[in-house]
Scaffold this motif. Structure first.
Motif, PDB file in Angstrom:
ATOM      1  N   VAL A 138      -1.622 -41.134  27.696  1.00  0.00           N
ATOM      2  CA  VAL A 138      -2.833 -41.037  28.509  1.00  0.00           C
ATOM      3  C   VAL A 138      -3.099 -42.390  29.154  1.00  0.00           C
ATOM      4  CG1 VAL A 138      -3.921 -39.193  27.185  1.00  0.00           C
ATOM      5  CG2 VAL A 138      -4.310 -41.569  26.514  1.00  0.00           C
ATOM      6  N   THR A 139      -3.685 -42.360  30.353  1.00  0.00           N
ATOM      7  CA  THR A 139      -4.061 -43.587  31.042  1.00  0.00           C
ATOM      8  C   THR A 139      -5.491 -43.462  31.538  1.00  0.00           C
ATOM      9  OG1 THR A 139      -3.212 -42.793  33.171  1.00  0.00           O
ATOM     10  CG2 THR A 139      -1.690 -44.055  31.787  1.00  0.00           C
ATOM     11  N   GLY A 140      -6.158 -44.579  31.688  1.00  0.00           N
ATOM     12  CA  GLY A 140      -7.526 -44.621  32.178  1.00  0.00           C
ATOM     13  C   GLY A 140      -7.975 -46.068  32.211  1.00  0.00           C
ATOM     14  N   GLU A 141      -9.229 -46.270  32.516  1.00  0.00           N
ATOM     15  CA  GLU A 141      -9.738 -47.637  32.557  1.00  0.00           C
ATOM     16  C   GLU A 141     -10.213 -48.112  31.190  1.00  0.00           C
ATOM     17  OE1 GLU A 141      -9.876 -50.179  35.062  1.00  0.00           O
ATOM     18  OE2 GLU A 141      -8.251 -48.797  35.499  1.00  0.00           O
ATOM     19  N   VAL A 142     -10.741 -47.197  30.371  1.00  0.00           N
ATOM     20  CA  VAL A 142     -11.165 -47.542  29.005  1.00  0.00           C
ATOM     21  C   VAL A 142     -10.705 -46.441  28.062  1.00  0.00           C
ATOM     22  CG1 VAL A 142     -13.093 -48.052  27.461  1.00  0.00           C
ATOM     23  CG2 VAL A 142     -13.203 -48.785  29.853  1.00  0.00           C
ATOM     24  N   ILE A 143      -9.968 -46.813  27.029  1.00  0.00           N
ATOM     25  CA  ILE A 143      -9.519 -45.870  26.004  1.00  0.00           C
ATOM     26  C   ILE A 143      -9.964 -46.395  24.645  1.00  0.00           C
ATOM     27  CG2 ILE A 143      -7.551 -44.724  24.903  1.00  0.00           C
ATOM     28  CD1 ILE A 143      -5.983 -45.113  27.487  1.00  0.00           C
ATOM     29  N   VAL A 144     -10.630 -45.542  23.860  1.00  0.00           N
ATOM     30  CA  VAL A 144     -11.059 -45.916  22.510  1.00  0.00           C
ATOM     31  C   VAL A 144     -10.293 -45.053  21.525  1.00  0.00           C
ATOM     32  CG1 VAL A 144     -12.981 -46.072  20.889  1.00  0.00           C
ATOM     33  CG2 VAL A 144     -13.353 -46.561  23.331  1.00  0.00           C
ATOM     34  N   TYR A 145      -9.580 -45.695  20.601  1.00  0.00           N
ATOM     35  CA  TYR A 145      -8.763 -44.983  19.612  1.00  0.00           C
ATOM     36  C   TYR A 145      -9.293 -45.240  18.212  1.00  0.00           C
ATOM     37  CZ  TYR A 145      -4.868 -43.896  16.510  1.00  0.00           C
ATOM     38  OH  TYR A 145      -4.098 -43.400  15.480  1.00  0.00           O
ATOM     39  N   GLU A 146      -9.554 -44.148  17.474  1.00  0.00           N
ATOM     40  CA  GLU A 146     -10.025 -44.218  16.087  1.00  0.00           C
ATOM     41  C   GLU A 146      -8.831 -43.933  15.170  1.00  0.00           C
ATOM     42  OE1 GLU A 146     -13.229 -44.821  15.406  1.00  0.00           O
ATOM     43  OE2 GLU A 146     -14.219 -44.465  17.335  1.00  0.00           O
ATOM     44  N   HIS A 147      -8.375 -44.953  14.451  1.00  0.00           N
ATOM     45  CA  HIS A 147      -7.156 -44.793  13.662  1.00  0.00           C
ATOM     46  C   HIS A 147      -7.323 -43.803  12.515  1.00  0.00           C
ATOM     47  CE1 HIS A 147      -3.411 -45.750  11.622  1.00  0.00           C
ATOM     48  NE2 HIS A 147      -4.091 -45.984  10.522  1.00  0.00           N
ATOM     49  N   ALA A 148      -8.440 -43.871  11.798  1.00  0.00           N
ATOM     50  CA  ALA A 148      -8.613 -43.039  10.604  1.00  0.00           C
ATOM     51  C   ALA A 148      -8.595 -41.548  10.934  1.00  0.00           C
ATOM     52  CB  ALA A 148      -9.909 -43.403   9.891  1.00  0.00           C
ATOM     53  N   SER A 149      -9.209 -41.158  12.053  1.00  0.00           N
ATOM     54  CA  SER A 149      -9.296 -39.747  12.414  1.00  0.00           C
ATOM     55  C   SER A 149      -8.210 -39.303  13.381  1.00  0.00           C
ATOM     56  CB  SER A 149     -10.667 -39.452  13.034  1.00  0.00           C
ATOM     57  OG  SER A 149     -10.808 -40.151  14.263  1.00  0.00           O
ATOM     58  N   GLY A 150      -7.543 -40.259  14.032  1.00  0.00           N
ATOM     59  CA  GLY A 150      -6.540 -39.907  15.025  1.00  0.00           C
ATOM     60  C   GLY A 150      -7.149 -39.432  16.329  1.00  0.00           C
ATOM     61  N   GLN A 151      -8.444 -39.685  16.542  1.00  0.00           N
ATOM     62  CA  GLN A 151      -9.108 -39.252  17.763  1.00  0.00           C
ATOM     63  C   GLN A 151      -9.161 -40.380  18.780  1.00  0.00           C
ATOM     64  OE1 GLN A 151     -12.953 -37.704  16.620  1.00  0.00           O
ATOM     65  NE2 GLN A 151     -12.100 -35.699  16.167  1.00  0.00           N
ATOM     66  N   PHE A 152      -9.226 -39.997  20.058  1.00  0.00           N
ATOM     67  CA  PHE A 152      -9.363 -40.979  21.107  1.00  0.00           C
ATOM     68  C   PHE A 152     -10.273 -40.434  22.194  1.00  0.00           C
ATOM     69  CE2 PHE A 152      -5.979 -38.231  22.495  1.00  0.00           C
ATOM     70  CZ  PHE A 152      -6.168 -38.125  23.872  1.00  0.00           C
ATOM     71  N   SER A 153     -10.813 -41.313  23.014  1.00  0.00           N
ATOM     72  CA  SER A 153     -11.597 -40.917  24.175  1.00  0.00           C
ATOM     73  C   SER A 153     -11.174 -41.784  25.341  1.00  0.00           C
ATOM     74  CB  SER A 153     -13.098 -41.045  23.905  1.00  0.00           C
ATOM     75  OG  SER A 153     -13.401 -42.326  23.382  1.00  0.00           O
ATOM     76  N   VAL A 154     -11.195 -41.211  26.533  1.00  0.00           N
ATOM     77  CA  VAL A 154     -10.695 -41.888  27.728  1.00  0.00           C
ATOM     78  C   VAL A 154     -11.744 -41.832  28.824  1.00  0.00           C
ATOM     79  CG1 VAL A 154      -8.769 -42.089  29.358  1.00  0.00           C
ATOM     80  CG2 VAL A 154      -8.400 -41.025  27.111  1.00  0.00           C
ATOM     81  N   ASP A 155     -11.955 -42.950  29.496  1.00  0.00           N
ATOM     82  CA  ASP A 155     -12.879 -43.026  30.611  1.00  0.00           C
ATOM     83  C   ASP A 155     -12.089 -43.472  31.840  1.00  0.00           C
ATOM     84  OD1 ASP A 155     -14.937 -43.336  32.362  1.00  0.00           O
ATOM     85  OD2 ASP A 155     -16.133 -44.650  31.097  1.00  0.00           O
ATOM     86  N   GLY A 156     -12.161 -42.690  32.905  1.00  0.00           N
ATOM     87  CA  GLY A 156     -11.435 -43.039  34.120  1.00  0.00           C
ATOM     88  C   GLY A 156     -12.227 -43.895  35.073  1.00  0.00           C
ATOM     89  N   VAL A 157     -13.502 -44.141  34.772  1.00  0.00           N
ATOM     90  CA  VAL A 157     -14.338 -44.925  35.675  1.00  0.00           C
ATOM     91  C   VAL A 157     -13.977 -46.396  35.563  1.00  0.00           C
ATOM     92  CG1 VAL A 157     -16.699 -45.560  36.299  1.00  0.00           C
ATOM     93  CG2 VAL A 157     -16.189 -43.244  35.511  1.00  0.00           C
ATOM     94  N   ARG A 158     -13.684 -46.993  36.677  1.00  0.00           N
ATOM     95  CA  ARG A 158     -13.294 -48.405  36.684  1.00  0.00           C
ATOM     96  C   ARG A 158     -14.507 -49.307  36.475  1.00  0.00           C
ATOM     97  NH1 ARG A 158      -8.128 -48.928  38.647  1.00  0.00           N
ATOM     98  NH2 ARG A 158      -7.308 -47.120  39.766  1.00  0.00           N
ATOM     99  N   GLU A 159     -14.240 -50.501  35.925  1.00  0.00           N
ATOM    100  CA  GLU A 159     -15.322 -51.473  35.765  1.00  0.00           C
ATOM    101  C   GLU A 159     -15.605 -52.209  37.073  1.00  0.00           C
ATOM    102  OE1 GLU A 159     -14.363 -54.011  32.503  1.00  0.00           O
ATOM    103  OE2 GLU A 159     -15.022 -52.536  31.032  1.00  0.00           O
ATOM    104  N   VAL A 160     -14.788 -51.936  38.083  1.00  0.00           N
ATOM    105  CA  VAL A 160     -15.019 -52.490  39.415  1.00  0.00           C
ATOM    106  C   VAL A 160     -15.172 -51.313  40.364  1.00  0.00           C
ATOM    107  CG1 VAL A 160     -13.733 -54.598  38.973  1.00  0.00           C
ATOM    108  CG2 VAL A 160     -12.532 -52.618  39.869  1.00  0.00           C
TER     109      VAL A 160
END
Length: 201
Positions: A138-160
């Motif tokens: 997966v690709t995006g501007e912000v990706i948050v990965y939670e190791h214990a649960s194996g879950q992730f979330s992705v945000d495509g909105v750029r910081e610029v």
């Protein structure tokens, strides 16, 4: 009967403790860092490593141009890894209980040891490998990965200004035809979280 019950209960407790230790294996390992230079600030308990930084913590491997590490009163560490201009920093970690690795790249990578969470910021990319084979990406501007649960979330909105898009590539699974309940829990795929950076359940 009582002796057998005691032995069974003891085995279950030991198994639970072993599993808990396995889940926290990387978090409880020492952080080893190599770099060209180091600056330490006693007041803030902050160490800044610069120049060809390579950090390892159990199965975790991080590489970048600069790493700022903060140690909390309870001994846990958090760090912010940044890349050289025009490049991306690198992060890799083995998933618990399976022959799978999570690796990602971004201009900035934020590691939270207490929460066992990694945040990839700007030109972010997250990959899951089964052994050495790329499974999901997966690709995006912000990706948050939670190791214990194996879950992730992705945000495509750029910081610029300009906006962005989330892109994902999901490889077919060999056991896709089997009922979900028949698959071992350890082989469950990464699961997107419902909210970026929020509590994952």
């Amino acid at each position: 009967m009582n002796a057998q019950f005691f032995l069974t209960a003891t085995a279950l407790v030991l198994a639970a403790v072993t599993a808990a230790h396995a889940e926290r294996a990387d978090r409880d390992r020492p952080l080893n860092i190599e770099s060209d230079a180091l600056r330490y600030e006693e007041r803030t308990q902050t160490s800044t490593f610069t120049g060809h930084v390579v950090a390892t913590k159990g199965t975790i491997v991080m590489r970048g141009a600069q790493l700022v590490v903060r140690q909390e009163p309870d001994g846990q560490v958090s760090g912010t890894l940044t890349a050289a201009p025009g490049e991306r920093a690198f992060f890799r970690q083995k998933r618990d209980g399976v022959d799978e690795f999570i690796e990602g790249e971004a201009e900035r990578i934020e590691y939270d040891g207490r929460a066992d969470r990694v945040r990839f910021v700007r030109r972010a990319e997250l990959r899951r490998l089964r052994g050495e084979t790329l499974a999901d990406q997966v690709t995006g501007e912000v990706i948050v990965y939670e190791h214990a649960s194996g879950q992730f979330s992705v945000d495509g909105v750029r910081e610029v200004p300009g906006g962005g898009r989330v892109r994902a590539v999901i490889a077919p699974r060999a056991a896709a035809s089997a009922p979900t309940s028949a698959l071992p829990a350890a082989t469950s795929p990464l699961r997107p979280a419902s909210a970026l950076g929020g509590a994952v359940r």
